[in-house]
Design a protein around this motif. Sequence first.
Motif, PDB file in Angstrom:
ATOM      1  N   ARG A  32       0.612  -1.260   0.405  1.00 28.08           N
ATOM      2  CA  ARG A  32       0.014   0.074  -0.345  1.00 28.08           C
ATOM      3  C   ARG A  32       0.845   1.462   0.222  1.00 28.08           C
ATOM      4  NH1 ARG A  32      -5.054   1.588   1.078  1.00 28.08           N
ATOM      5  NH2 ARG A  32      -5.739  -0.501   1.661  1.00 28.08           N
ATOM      6  N   TRP A  33       0.478   1.935  -1.192  1.00 31.68           N
ATOM      7  CA  TRP A  33       1.433   3.144  -1.186  1.00 31.68           C
ATOM      8  C   TRP A  33       0.208   4.285  -1.194  1.00 31.68           C
ATOM      9  CZ3 TRP A  33       5.182   2.464  -5.710  1.00 31.68           C
ATOM     10  CH2 TRP A  33       5.793   0.959  -5.223  1.00 31.68           C
ATOM     11  N   VAL A  54      -3.739   5.367 -10.809  1.00 34.11           N
ATOM     12  CA  VAL A  54      -4.304   4.557  -9.661  1.00 34.11           C
ATOM     13  C   VAL A  54      -5.193   3.892  -9.434  1.00 34.11           C
ATOM     14  CG1 VAL A  54      -5.404   5.167  -7.588  1.00 34.11           C
ATOM     15  CG2 VAL A  54      -3.715   6.645  -8.564  1.00 34.11           C
ATOM     16  N   GLU A  55      -6.430   3.527 -10.202  1.00 32.19           N
ATOM     17  CA  GLU A  55      -7.146   2.118 -11.330  1.00 32.19           C
ATOM     18  C   GLU A  55      -6.459   1.256 -11.434  1.00 32.19           C
ATOM     19  OE1 GLU A  55     -10.314   4.952 -12.750  1.00 32.19           O
ATOM     20  OE2 GLU A  55     -11.379   5.692 -10.812  1.00 32.19           O
ATOM     21  N   ARG A  56      -5.900   1.898 -12.886  1.00 36.48           N
ATOM     22  CA  ARG A  56      -5.189   1.138 -13.378  1.00 36.48           C
ATOM     23  C   ARG A  56      -3.784   0.159 -13.399  1.00 36.48           C
ATOM     24  NH1 ARG A  56      -3.647   4.706 -17.413  1.00 36.48           N
ATOM     25  NH2 ARG A  56      -5.109   5.044 -18.719  1.00 36.48           N
ATOM     26  N   GLN A  66      -1.676  -1.433  -3.853  1.00 34.45           N
ATOM     27  CA  GLN A  66      -2.824  -0.671  -3.569  1.00 34.45           C
ATOM     28  C   GLN A  66      -2.250   0.382  -3.233  1.00 34.45           C
ATOM     29  OE1 GLN A  66      -6.393  -1.174  -2.975  1.00 34.45           O
ATOM     30  NE2 GLN A  66      -5.614  -3.180  -3.503  1.00 34.45           N
ATOM     31  N   ILE A  67      -3.260   1.823  -3.832  1.00 34.52           N
ATOM     32  CA  ILE A  67      -2.397   3.371  -3.759  1.00 34.52           C
ATOM     33  C   ILE A  67      -3.433   4.093  -3.676  1.00 34.52           C
ATOM     34  CG2 ILE A  67      -1.988   5.253  -5.691  1.00 34.52           C
ATOM     35  CD1 ILE A  67      -0.376   3.141  -6.988  1.00 34.52           C
ATOM     36  N   MET A  92       5.245   7.988  -3.761  1.00 36.73           N
ATOM     37  CA  MET A  92       4.817   8.685  -5.089  1.00 36.73           C
ATOM     38  C   MET A  92       4.457  10.006  -4.773  1.00 36.73           C
ATOM     39  SD  MET A  92       2.414   4.641  -6.474  1.00 36.73           S
ATOM     40  CE  MET A  92       2.871   5.310  -7.888  1.00 36.73           C
ATOM     41  N   GLY A  93       4.917   9.934  -6.665  1.00 34.19           N
ATOM     42  CA  GLY A  93       3.757  11.621  -6.671  1.00 34.19           C
ATOM     43  C   GLY A  93       3.042  11.768  -8.066  1.00 34.19           C
TER      44      GLY A  93
END
Length: 363
Positions: A32-33, A54-56, A66-67, A92-93
């Motif tokens: 999870r990020w 994110v969804e992809r 998971q993001i 992430m960004g």
Amino acid sequence: MPIGPKLSRRAALGVGAAALAAPTVSRAQTVRWRMVTSWPKNRTGPGVSAQRIVERIIAMSGGRLQIDLFAAGEIVPPFAVLDAVSNGTVEMGHTASLYWQGRMPAAGFFTSVPFGLGPIEHQAWIELRDGQALWDELYKPHGIRAFLAGNTGPSMGGWFRRKLNGLDDLRGMRLRVQGLGAEVYAKLGAVPMTVSAGDLLPALEKGSIDAAEFLAPATDLETGLPKYAPFYYAPGFNKPNGASELLISLRVWETLSPDLRSVVTEACRAEHALGLADAHQTNAAALTEILGKYPVTLEAFPRSVLEAAQKASSELLTEISASSPLAERIVGSYRSALEDLRGWSALAADMARANTRLSPPTR
């Protein structure tokens, strides 16, 4: 599962075996990020791209990666994304490299350069030439890996409260503009202003800025810019490309399995293509709405402004090239790509215009 008349024992055994063979994701297997962005949530263009990425990634990883997505200001301000990933605040960004040119003068080349590469040319430089390797080298001291991750296409020239008749009208003008274009405008005598996407409309409404360059018609319309500036200028010479970047901490990137690295890479690549197509579709519709609904006129920059801006841009690239050995290599590589690709790009554009003129009228 009960074995009824419609399901033989052999079929039942097959279903059971398939269930045992199907991959399951345990909490221990899940990574999870958190991803922060420089955009308001679901902002047309980059905000939508961030959500789709994110969804992809979640879907392509089968839930193993998971993001959690955070808009600008929810964890860090919009211009603090690089630091947040670099110092480990988040993993992430989603942002744009042009925001970091104050600390890395050549960073803007990975978003857009005035009079520079268009979206497809830029992608060719990054993915098929040495652009990505140079990008990796530039960001490595910050502990970051960057990817092309969406594209809003060419920008418009911006919204102006008063009409431009020549260079004199730019002198002293407070203009919201980002990236290398800001430095070009400064050379022309304007006063570049740094205003985040969320604060842009209030600044224009209150008159604390005289003009605003943001993105293209769809995003400009959503932001409300046609309400407060009647002159909409083209071409967007200062930003002919609209590449977004996905930043990932090198520390966490190196912990990912090869297949998850591929998931992230391909998710970003897919969003560059879809984001560009999306921009083309939405900008066409938005420009029609802007010109039909608001007291706005579409204007061309005076030739004197374009000629002076092109000269200033060339000078700026030479100055950046002299700032460091790495910057010199980035500028040299970029200019080489521009020279190699521009001939075909011009011919392809001419063919597209010819096809448009020859197309049969629509009913």
